[in-house]
Design an enzyme around this catalytic site. Structure first.
Site, mmCIF file in Angstrom:
data_model
loop_
_atom_site.group_PDB
_atom_site.id
_atom_site.type_symbol
_atom_site.label_atom_id
_atom_site.label_comp_id
_atom_site.label_asym_id
_atom_site.label_seq_id
_atom_site.Cartn_x
_atom_site.Cartn_y
_atom_site.Cartn_z
ATOM 1 C CB SER A 17 34.723 36.923 51.310
ATOM 2 O OG SER A 17 33.436 36.351 51.143
ATOM 3 C CE1 TYR A 63 36.094 35.466 46.096
ATOM 4 C CE2 TYR A 63 34.772 34.876 48.012
ATOM 5 C CZ TYR A 63 35.258 35.825 47.139
ATOM 6 O OH TYR A 63 34.912 37.143 47.303
#
Length: 247
Positions: free
Chosen positions: A142, A155
């Protein structure tokens, strides 16, 4: 025919990747956890275009199921493609959670850890005997590992760990000519974490050089292209696909 397994291939980036891979002539195995109908829809779209695909159930948070899943994969590739191995693994399955550090619970932390780092680690380990020499592992990271974004600390932390794992996979599997790379999407219009509100999408678009958020297909095509032999010398890299997010 080369074969790819895409975890979480029933929706979003995973589904887009499955379609892009099939259009490049790959046999496709997509996994799903709770939505078999969505996975069947992806398989149907691939078959309608003349491709071959299979959907298999997999909960990437439950490592105890991985040996049985590997056996299912073994039988599937034999029965569907006449192969004893598959070629590419795309560790894509996951979900998002928005919660400031001060309010993250231990249960939320552990759940994110299992799906974004522990699961990919041990699933890859379990499937290694079935990955053909000269294959490729792609992990979905990400852009939040580069750009700190309030509310996604767990995350992003586990995605950062996945980027590190990618480099170690490339190092330790190099003797089998297996490449490992990670793809780091920026803001993408998917339902991850509940999707984007209009205001939040406008905010993200304003922070992106190309002036909009991305589409799942724009990530899926990059992954499918990266798997090809044209990119055989790209290894141990994290490639951001974000349209120029926060540059």
């Amino acid at each position: 025919m080369n074969i790819v397994i895409i975890t979480g291939g029933s929706r979003g980036i995973g589904a887009a990747t499955a379609l892009a891979c099939a259009r490049r002539g790959l046999g496709v195995i997509v996994t799903y956890n709770t939505n078999p109908a969505a996975a069947a829809d992806v398989v149907g779209k691939i078959e309608a275009e003349g491709g071959t695909a299979v959907a298999l159930k997999l909960d990437v948070t439950d490592t105890t199921t991985f040996p049985a899943f590997a056996e299912t994969v073994r039988h599937t590739v034999q029965e569907t493609w006449g192969r004893d191995t598959f070629d590419y693994l795309v560790n894509n399955a996951g979900y998002g959670l928005y919660s400031p550090i001060a309010t993250v619970t231990e249960e939320q932390f552990d759940d994110l850890f299992r799906v974004h780092l522990k699961g990919p680690f041990f699933l890859t380990q379990t499937l290694l005997p079935l990955i053909a020499d000269g294959g490729h592992i792609v992990n979905l990271a990400s852009a939040t590992t580069r750009v700190a974004t309030a509310g996604v600390a767990p995350y992003a932390s586990f995605k950062g760990g996945l980027e590190v794992l990618t480099r170690y996979l490339a190092l330790e599997l190099g003797n089998r000519r297996i490449r490992a790379n990670s793809i780091a999407p920026g803001p993408i219009r998917t339902d991850l974490g509940g999707g984007l509100t209009d205001d939040f999408e406008a905010h993200l678009a304003a922070r992106t050089a190309l002036g909009r958020v991305g589409e799942p297909e724009e990530v899926g095509s990059v992954i499918a292209n990266l798997l090809s032999d044209d990119n055989r010398w790209i290894n141990a890299q994290s490639i951001e696909v974000s349209g120029g997010f926060d540059i």
